[in-house]
Design a protein around this motif. Structure first.
Motif, PDB file in Angstrom:
ATOM      1  N   MET A   1       9.237   5.676  -9.247  1.00  0.00           N
ATOM      2  CA  MET A   1       8.427   5.488  -8.044  1.00  0.00           C
ATOM      3  C   MET A   1       7.425   4.337  -8.215  1.00  0.00           C
ATOM      4  SD  MET A   1       7.482   6.247  -4.976  1.00  0.00           S
ATOM      5  CE  MET A   1       8.125   7.867  -4.556  1.00  0.00           C
ATOM      6  N   LEU A   2       6.716   4.318  -9.351  1.00  0.00           N
ATOM      7  CA  LEU A   2       5.737   3.262  -9.595  1.00  0.00           C
ATOM      8  C   LEU A   2       6.398   1.892  -9.621  1.00  0.00           C
ATOM      9  CD1 LEU A   2       2.861   2.397 -10.194  1.00  0.00           C
ATOM     10  CD2 LEU A   2       3.295   2.860 -12.628  1.00  0.00           C
ATOM     11  N   GLU A   3       7.586   1.804 -10.255  1.00  0.00           N
ATOM     12  CA  GLU A   3       8.286   0.523 -10.309  1.00  0.00           C
ATOM     13  C   GLU A   3       8.681   0.060  -8.911  1.00  0.00           C
ATOM     14  OE1 GLU A   3      11.523   0.635 -13.059  1.00  0.00           O
ATOM     15  OE2 GLU A   3      10.194   0.553 -14.809  1.00  0.00           O
ATOM     16  N   ARG A   4       9.117   0.978  -8.052  1.00  0.00           N
ATOM     17  CA  ARG A   4       9.494   0.615  -6.688  1.00  0.00           C
ATOM     18  C   ARG A   4       8.286   0.090  -5.912  1.00  0.00           C
ATOM     19  NH1 ARG A   4      12.777   5.334  -6.813  1.00  0.00           N
ATOM     20  NH2 ARG A   4      11.290   6.474  -5.502  1.00  0.00           N
ATOM     21  N   ILE A   5       7.134   0.707  -6.141  1.00  0.00           N
ATOM     22  CA  ILE A   5       5.909   0.242  -5.484  1.00  0.00           C
ATOM     23  C   ILE A   5       5.552  -1.168  -5.940  1.00  0.00           C
ATOM     24  CG2 ILE A   5       3.418   0.624  -5.301  1.00  0.00           C
ATOM     25  CD1 ILE A   5       4.017   3.636  -5.456  1.00  0.00           C
ATOM     26  N   LYS A   6       5.670  -1.407  -7.253  1.00  0.00           N
ATOM     27  CA  LYS A   6       5.362  -2.737  -7.782  1.00  0.00           C
ATOM     28  C   LYS A   6       6.278  -3.810  -7.182  1.00  0.00           C
ATOM     29  CE  LYS A   6       3.444  -1.330 -12.265  1.00  0.00           C
ATOM     30  NZ  LYS A   6       3.651  -1.354 -13.744  1.00  0.00           N
ATOM     31  N   ILE A   7       7.559  -3.489  -7.052  1.00  0.00           N
ATOM     32  CA  ILE A   7       8.503  -4.442  -6.463  1.00  0.00           C
ATOM     33  C   ILE A   7       8.176  -4.676  -4.996  1.00  0.00           C
ATOM     34  CG2 ILE A   7      10.923  -4.844  -5.862  1.00  0.00           C
ATOM     35  CD1 ILE A   7      10.260  -5.197  -8.825  1.00  0.00           C
ATOM     36  N   LYS A   8       7.874  -3.613  -4.264  1.00  0.00           N
ATOM     37  CA  LYS A   8       7.523  -3.752  -2.845  1.00  0.00           C
ATOM     38  C   LYS A   8       6.302  -4.635  -2.675  1.00  0.00           C
ATOM     39  CE  LYS A   8       8.322  -2.489   1.457  1.00  0.00           C
ATOM     40  NZ  LYS A   8       9.595  -2.852   2.137  1.00  0.00           N
ATOM     41  N   LEU A   9       5.314  -4.455  -3.546  1.00  0.00           N
ATOM     42  CA  LEU A   9       4.102  -5.265  -3.465  1.00  0.00           C
ATOM     43  C   LEU A   9       4.393  -6.747  -3.662  1.00  0.00           C
ATOM     44  CD1 LEU A   9       1.484  -3.056  -5.358  1.00  0.00           C
ATOM     45  CD2 LEU A   9       1.457  -3.673  -2.929  1.00  0.00           C
ATOM     46  N   GLN A  10       5.410  -7.066  -4.457  1.00  0.00           N
ATOM     47  CA  GLN A  10       5.768  -8.464  -4.668  1.00  0.00           C
ATOM     48  C   GLN A  10       6.145  -9.144  -3.357  1.00  0.00           C
ATOM     49  OE1 GLN A  10       6.001 -10.678  -7.449  1.00  0.00           O
ATOM     50  NE2 GLN A  10       4.572  -9.162  -8.267  1.00  0.00           N
ATOM     51  N   TYR A  11       6.727  -8.392  -2.448  1.00  0.00           N
ATOM     52  CA  TYR A  11       7.102  -8.949  -1.147  1.00  0.00           C
ATOM     53  C   TYR A  11       5.919  -8.969  -0.175  1.00  0.00           C
ATOM     54  CZ  TYR A  11      12.021  -8.651  -2.534  1.00  0.00           C
ATOM     55  OH  TYR A  11      13.229  -8.829  -3.173  1.00  0.00           O
ATOM     56  N   LEU A  12       4.968  -8.052  -0.350  1.00  0.00           N
ATOM     57  CA  LEU A  12       3.895  -7.889   0.623  1.00  0.00           C
ATOM     58  C   LEU A  12       2.636  -8.685   0.305  1.00  0.00           C
ATOM     59  CD1 LEU A  12       4.168  -4.040   1.250  1.00  0.00           C
ATOM     60  CD2 LEU A  12       5.075  -5.896   2.665  1.00  0.00           C
ATOM     61  N   LEU A  13       2.357  -8.889  -0.985  1.00  0.00           N
ATOM     62  CA  LEU A  13       1.111  -9.554  -1.359  1.00  0.00           C
ATOM     63  C   LEU A  13       1.103 -11.029  -0.940  1.00  0.00           C
ATOM     64  CD1 LEU A  13       0.550  -8.108  -4.944  1.00  0.00           C
ATOM     65  CD2 LEU A  13      -0.864  -7.664  -2.925  1.00  0.00           C
ATOM     66  N   PRO A  14      -0.050 -11.568  -0.572  1.00  0.00           N
ATOM     67  CA  PRO A  14      -0.160 -13.000  -0.240  1.00  0.00           C
ATOM     68  C   PRO A  14      -0.187 -13.839  -1.521  1.00  0.00           C
ATOM     69  CG  PRO A  14      -2.311 -11.968  -0.054  1.00  0.00           C
ATOM     70  CD  PRO A  14      -1.339 -10.866  -0.392  1.00  0.00           C
ATOM     71  N   LYS A  15       0.981 -14.073  -2.089  1.00  0.00           N
ATOM     72  CA  LYS A  15       1.070 -14.666  -3.432  1.00  0.00           C
ATOM     73  C   LYS A  15       0.516 -16.091  -3.475  1.00  0.00           C
ATOM     74  CE  LYS A  15       5.471 -13.649  -3.459  1.00  0.00           C
ATOM     75  NZ  LYS A  15       5.502 -12.727  -2.305  1.00  0.00           N
ATOM     76  N   GLN A  16       0.733 -16.863  -2.419  1.00  0.00           N
ATOM     77  CA  GLN A  16       0.214 -18.233  -2.411  1.00  0.00           C
ATOM     78  C   GLN A  16      -1.313 -18.235  -2.465  1.00  0.00           C
ATOM     79  OE1 GLN A  16       1.895 -21.141  -2.394  1.00  0.00           O
ATOM     80  NE2 GLN A  16       3.994 -20.510  -1.979  1.00  0.00           N
TER      81      GLN A  16
END
Length: 293
Positions: A1-16
């Motif tokens: 579950m934690l790993e899935r959350i981390k991956i999802k955040l990669q798409y959602l966070l304003p990385k730039q």
């Protein structure tokens, strides 16, 4: 579950924006606050300073100065031999092997296109078909200067804009086409072992990718592919780098991908996924073609 959350955040966070903010902060000379950041980072990531040219934290006035710290002169001996290529970076090998059918292995069940990695340049991709590749991940605790595997003459440099996904083992295993999606600087060299690519891949909070001949290639991040070509060996202005010489660095950790042409080198037999690398250790050897009578 934690790993899935981390991956999802990669798409959602304003990385730039996060990367821009991190780069701004890492360049600041903030006295005790900078020292606190350096010491906290070093403690958390277990950074080994014994090989650093300046092992005292107080020697660094900004976080970036600390992060791109040089090593003392004899810290990374360069493996001898005209036929031996050496590791370009301190890190961990995530994948290595043969480029098959124009595909490079990213992680188990994940391949990506050689041509996409090279920004759609099919002519350049043809030079590496059926050749060898090796991907080296630089963790936060690693030395972050990148060196030359062999003597080379720079032919061209290509900046490719892109995403800034993290490149840690979790994201590499779960985000398709990661290295062909992320920002990267592609450096093409003519060598005694054929054409070689050394590709510096950007990632979240990597504030800058720099080369010794151009300085900061990114930022600025203008969102367009940029290409520079350079004089051939022997011509005025040619950029020649020796085996083991520094060629660039990251301001915060990332990944280096090396590509080699078909039947030019074979990767050192002791290397495998998960191998720890150090600059100057053997990476590959030349394929020796028997003389014809």
């Amino acid at each position: 579950m934690l790993e899935r959350i981390k991956i999802k955040l990669q798409y959602l966070l304003p990385k730039q924006w996060l990367t821009l903010l991190a780069g701004w902060g890492a360049d600041k000379q903030a006295g005790w606050l900078t020292q606190l950041a350096i010491k906290t980072f070093s403690r958390y990531y277990k950074v080994d300073m014994k090989d650093a040219q300046n092992p005292e934290f107080s020697s660094y006035h900004s976080f970036n100065e600390f992060f791109v710290r040089p090593l003392h002169a004899d810290a990374r001996p360069i493996a001898a031999g005209d036929q031996v290529l050496v590791q370009p970076a301190d890190g961990t090998i995530s994948q290595l092997g043969t480029i098959r059918d124009g595909q490079i292995l990213q992680a188990k069940e994940h391949n990506y296109s050689l041509e996409a990695l090279l920004a759609g340049n099919y002519q350049l991709a043809a030079e590496f078909q059926n050749g060898q590749f090796i991907t080296t991940y630089l963790a936060p605790h690693d030395y972050h200067r990148v060196h030359m595997p062999c003597y080379g003459v720079l032919r061209e440099m290509i900046y490719v804009p892109g995403d800034l996904f993290s490149v840690n083992p979790l994201t590499t295993a779960n985000i398709p086409n990661l290295f062909a999606r992320n920002e990267r600087v592609i450096c093409i060299f003519d060598t005694a072992f054929g054409t070689m690519a050394q590709i510096l891949v950007g990632a979240t909070v990597v504030g800058s990718i720099e080369t010794v001949w151009a300085g900061s290639v990114t930022p600025p991040r203008e969102g367009v592919i940029r290409r520079w070509t350079y004089p051939a060996a022997g011509d005025e202005g040619a950029i020649v780098l020796e085996k083991g010489q520094e060629m660039g660095h990251f301001k915060l950790g990332s990944t280096v991908i090396n590509l080699f042409a078909e039947n030019k080198v074979y990767l050192a037999v002791q290397l495998s996924n998960g191998s720890i690398t150090r600059v100057g250790e053997p990476l590959a050897e030349a394929v020796v073609t028997p003389a014809t009578s």
